[in-house]
Design a protein around this motif. Structure first.
Motif, mmCIF file in Angstrom:
data_model
loop_
_atom_site.group_PDB
_atom_site.id
_atom_site.type_symbol
_atom_site.label_atom_id
_atom_site.label_comp_id
_atom_site.label_asym_id
_atom_site.label_seq_id
_atom_site.Cartn_x
_atom_site.Cartn_y
_atom_site.Cartn_z
ATOM 1 N N ASP A 122 0.817 -1.217 0.000
ATOM 2 C CA ASP A 122 0.000 0.000 0.000
ATOM 3 C C ASP A 122 0.850 1.266 0.000
ATOM 4 N N VAL A 123 1.847 1.318 0.901
ATOM 5 C CA VAL A 123 2.645 2.548 0.986
ATOM 6 C C VAL A 123 3.508 2.720 -0.263
ATOM 7 N N ALA A 124 3.926 1.601 -0.876
ATOM 8 C CA ALA A 124 4.672 1.703 -2.128
ATOM 9 C C ALA A 124 3.798 2.314 -3.219
ATOM 10 N N ALA A 125 2.536 1.867 -3.286
ATOM 11 C CA ALA A 125 1.603 2.418 -4.279
ATOM 12 C C ALA A 125 1.353 3.900 -4.017
ATOM 13 N N MET A 126 1.222 4.275 -2.737
ATOM 14 C CA MET A 126 0.995 5.682 -2.404
ATOM 15 C C MET A 126 2.192 6.539 -2.807
ATOM 16 N N GLY A 127 3.413 6.019 -2.583
ATOM 17 C CA GLY A 127 4.609 6.748 -2.980
ATOM 18 C C GLY A 127 4.693 6.939 -4.486
ATOM 19 N N GLU A 128 4.343 5.889 -5.233
ATOM 20 C CA GLU A 128 4.364 5.969 -6.696
ATOM 21 C C GLU A 128 3.341 6.980 -7.204
ATOM 22 N N VAL A 129 2.155 6.964 -6.611
ATOM 23 C CA VAL A 129 1.110 7.897 -7.026
ATOM 24 C C VAL A 129 1.506 9.327 -6.678
ATOM 25 N N ALA A 130 2.089 9.526 -5.490
ATOM 26 C CA ALA A 130 2.524 10.865 -5.095
ATOM 27 C C ALA A 130 3.597 11.384 -6.052
ATOM 28 N N GLU A 131 4.488 10.513 -6.494
ATOM 29 C CA GLU A 131 5.502 10.904 -7.472
ATOM 30 C C GLU A 131 4.847 11.279 -8.798
ATOM 31 N N ALA A 292 -1.545 0.004 -8.559
ATOM 32 C CA ALA A 292 -2.618 0.980 -8.697
ATOM 33 C C ALA A 292 -2.104 2.245 -9.385
ATOM 34 N N ALA A 293 -0.842 2.616 -9.094
ATOM 35 C CA ALA A 293 -0.259 3.797 -9.730
ATOM 36 C C ALA A 293 -0.128 3.597 -11.236
ATOM 37 N N GLN A 294 0.201 2.391 -11.645
ATOM 38 C CA GLN A 294 0.300 2.105 -13.074
ATOM 39 C C GLN A 294 -1.062 2.249 -13.747
ATOM 40 N N ALA A 295 -2.123 1.844 -13.043
ATOM 41 C CA ALA A 295 -3.475 2.006 -13.592
ATOM 42 C C ALA A 295 -3.801 3.479 -13.777
ATOM 43 N N ALA A 296 -3.447 4.312 -12.785
ATOM 44 C CA ALA A 296 -3.696 5.749 -12.890
ATOM 45 C C ALA A 296 -2.916 6.349 -14.050
ATOM 46 N N SER A 297 -1.654 5.935 -14.195
ATOM 47 C CA SER A 297 -0.814 6.453 -15.273
ATOM 48 C C SER A 297 -1.338 6.031 -16.640
ATOM 49 N N ALA A 298 -1.809 4.791 -16.749
ATOM 50 C CA ALA A 298 -2.303 4.282 -18.028
ATOM 51 C C ALA A 298 -3.593 4.960 -18.455
ATOM 52 N N LEU A 299 -4.349 5.485 -17.479
ATOM 53 C CA LEU A 299 -5.612 6.163 -17.808
ATOM 54 C C LEU A 299 -5.398 7.492 -18.530
ATOM 55 N N ARG A 300 -4.234 8.103 -18.317
ATOM 56 C CA ARG A 300 -4.014 9.466 -18.806
ATOM 57 C C ARG A 300 -4.218 9.602 -20.314
ATOM 58 N N PRO A 301 -3.558 8.766 -21.139
ATOM 59 C CA PRO A 301 -3.767 8.946 -22.590
ATOM 60 C C PRO A 301 -5.129 8.459 -23.081
ATOM 61 N N LEU A 302 -5.825 7.677 -22.255
ATOM 62 C CA LEU A 302 -7.092 7.094 -22.688
ATOM 63 C C LEU A 302 -8.299 7.904 -22.237
ATOM 64 N N ALA A 303 -8.245 8.411 -21.015
ATOM 65 C CA ALA A 303 -9.394 9.125 -20.453
ATOM 66 C C ALA A 303 -9.088 10.578 -20.120
ATOM 67 N N GLY A 304 -7.831 10.986 -20.327
ATOM 68 C CA GLY A 304 -7.470 12.364 -20.071
ATOM 69 C C GLY A 304 -6.747 12.542 -18.745
ATOM 70 N N SER A 305 -6.046 13.666 -18.627
ATOM 71 C CA SER A 305 -5.254 13.941 -17.430
ATOM 72 C C SER A 305 -6.122 14.081 -16.183
ATOM 73 N N LEU A 306 -7.329 14.649 -16.345
ATOM 74 C CA LEU A 306 -8.211 14.826 -15.191
ATOM 75 C C LEU A 306 -8.605 13.481 -14.598
ATOM 76 N N ALA A 307 -8.966 12.516 -15.459
ATOM 77 C CA ALA A 307 -9.352 11.190 -14.969
ATOM 78 C C ALA A 307 -8.192 10.523 -14.247
ATOM 79 N N ALA A 308 -6.996 10.651 -14.811
ATOM 80 C CA ALA A 308 -5.811 10.058 -14.170
ATOM 81 C C ALA A 308 -5.542 10.696 -12.823
ATOM 82 N N LEU A 309 -5.701 12.035 -12.747
ATOM 83 C CA LEU A 309 -5.474 12.745 -11.485
ATOM 84 C C LEU A 309 -6.503 12.341 -10.439
ATOM 85 N N VAL A 310 -7.766 12.270 -10.829
ATOM 86 C CA VAL A 310 -8.830 11.878 -9.900
ATOM 87 C C VAL A 310 -8.594 10.468 -9.379
#
Length: 437
Positions: A122-131, A292-310
């Motif tokens: 969990d904390v590894a995923a949080m660190g990746e997302v924060a980065e 989970a961070a990889q999922a957020a990153s992968a969403l960016r080109p598909l659903a837009g930066s806002l979706a990835a940020l949310v």
């Protein structure tokens, strides 16, 4: 005579209406507690990674797992809450006084290992997302999250800390918001939820096992039972119901409402995560997600930066709930097993052993970040331990909740027993499937 009856009924109606209006004027989250927080903690970053992988790999054909798992997780969690409020003790304390020591030791040490690995993931995923969001080094952010959540648990009294956790539960709405940024064929969503296209393979079975293991997790059992005890003590709402039945109907009704609504919130969010990744990643041919961070990153080109940020901010929000719940459940279980003083309402000097277990769990998990164990390996092994522990632990919970010597006249009903034993059957099959080639 008739007029008197009408007057009594009118007064009764006015009294009930007054009570309802008083509730509406309360703090918006005042009527919810352990059930809501436990439900949100179930969708921790490790859980988000599992649900994201399910949606990315199998698309809409994994949605059926959520409506199936909802009544099972709700019954198990409400039973744990009932045990805590009725007996005035957590699960470990009840296991200690009812079962042989080997059962208690096996459960507690398995829970500690699983929780430590889960916290590490969990904390590894949080660190990746924060980065991903801030650009700062992930290891630095992981360290800040670890010491920040630890400081809040140790130095902030429970009655204040729990308010912070309740407001963080709003972060789960992020995953419903993502669906507004992508195109969804809702007729197919309904169809595949009810009638999925399933080809049984080892990879499909492994993901199903991961989904059920993530949704029905042992650490949530211990947390919710212990938080009912915390709430009982912090609100001065009386002693255990088995000793003082005053207000028992209202208390048991509150537990049912809090737990079932909390699990519905959790389950619906998991459904949205699977759906969001199915509608984006799976459609685009991205079928493998490690974090989970990889999922957020992968969403960016598909659903837009806002979706990835949310999506990313949602991970951080639930992580701030999930890590304290994981560490806290380990602290409760170990302290009750050892007969130590415990409780998040206590000062550190009054419950040193309890807080030491919490601190050690989180700090060892931080140490894993710098070991050869990857976050995905930590998540996998925590799922294995949780999968093996869940089945015997649910059996123990059902035996406790059905025992008049433990619960007095507050034993669980036949419907809860049936759903509980059905959960045992499903989780047993899931555990066996985990080891199939």
């Amino acid at each position: 005579m008739t007029q008197d009856l009408l007057t009594v009924k009118d007064n009764s109606f006015r009294s009930r209406l007054s009570d309802r209006l008083a509730l509406l004027r309360e703090h918006p989250l005042a009527r919810v507690g352990p059930g809501l927080i436990t439900g949100v903690a179930d969708d921790d970053p490790g859980g988000i990674a599992t649900y994201s992988q399910a949606g990315a790999q199998f698309g809409l054909n994994m949605l059926w797992t959520m409506p199936i798992s909802f009544p099972m997780m709700a019954v198990v969690q409400s039973t744990c809450a009932r045990i805590g409020r009725v007996t005035g003790q957590g699960l470990a304390a009840n296991i200690k006084r009812t079962f042989p020591p080997v059962v208690l030791l096996g459960v507690v040490f398995s829970l500690l290992v699983a929780n430590m690995l889960n916290i590490a993931a969990d904390v590894a995923a949080m660190g990746e997302v924060a980065e991903l969001v801030t650009g700062l080094d992930r290891h630095l952010m992981t360290t800040l999250f670890v010491f920040g959540t630890l400081a809040m648990q140790v130095f902030i009294p429970y009655h204040r800390y729990v308010g912070f956790l309740k407001w963080l539960t709003v972060s789960l709405l992020a995953y419903a918001a993502v669906l507004f940024t992508v195109r969804v064929d809702w007729s197919q969503v309904v169809l595949r939820t009810i009638w999925p296209t399933v080809t049984i393979t080892s990879s499909y079975s492994a993901v199903v096992v991961g989904v059920f293991g993530t949704t029905i997790s042992p650490y949530l059992f211990f947390w919710q039972a212990s938080e009912e005890v915390e709430d009982m003590n912090s609100q001065n709402s009386g002693t255990a119901l088995v000793n003082n039945p005053a207000g028992d109907v209202q208390e048991l009704r509150r537990i049912r409402w809090d737990t079932w609504s909390g699990m519905l919130y959790s389950n619906a969010t998991a459904f949205f995560i699977i759906l969001a990744t199915a509608a984006t990643l799976n459609v685009a041919g991205i079928t493998h997600i490690d974090t989970a961070a990889q999922a957020a990153s992968a969403l960016r080109p598909l659903a837009g930066s806002l979706a990835a940020l949310v999506f990313a901010l949602g991970i951080l929000g639930v992580g701030l709930i999930g890590v304290p719940v994981l560490a806290g459940s380990a602290g409760y279980a170990f302290a009750e097993a050892m007969g130590w003083r415990f409780g998040l309402e206590r000062a550190p000097r009054d419950a040193g052993g309890f807080y030491a277990v919490i601190a050690i769990s989180v700090l060892l998990a931080l140490g894993i970040q710098y070991s050869p164990i990857t976050p995905m390996n930590a998540l996998f092994w925590s799922a294995v331990v949780n999968g093996l522990l869940a089945v015997p632990l649910i059996i123990v919970i059902l035996m406790l909740a059905s025992n008049p010597k433990v619960m007095g006249r507050y034993t669980i009903g036949d419907a809860s027993k049936c759903i509980g034993w059905a959960t045992v059957a499903v989780m047993t099959i899931a555990a066996i499937t985990m080891f199939l080639p």
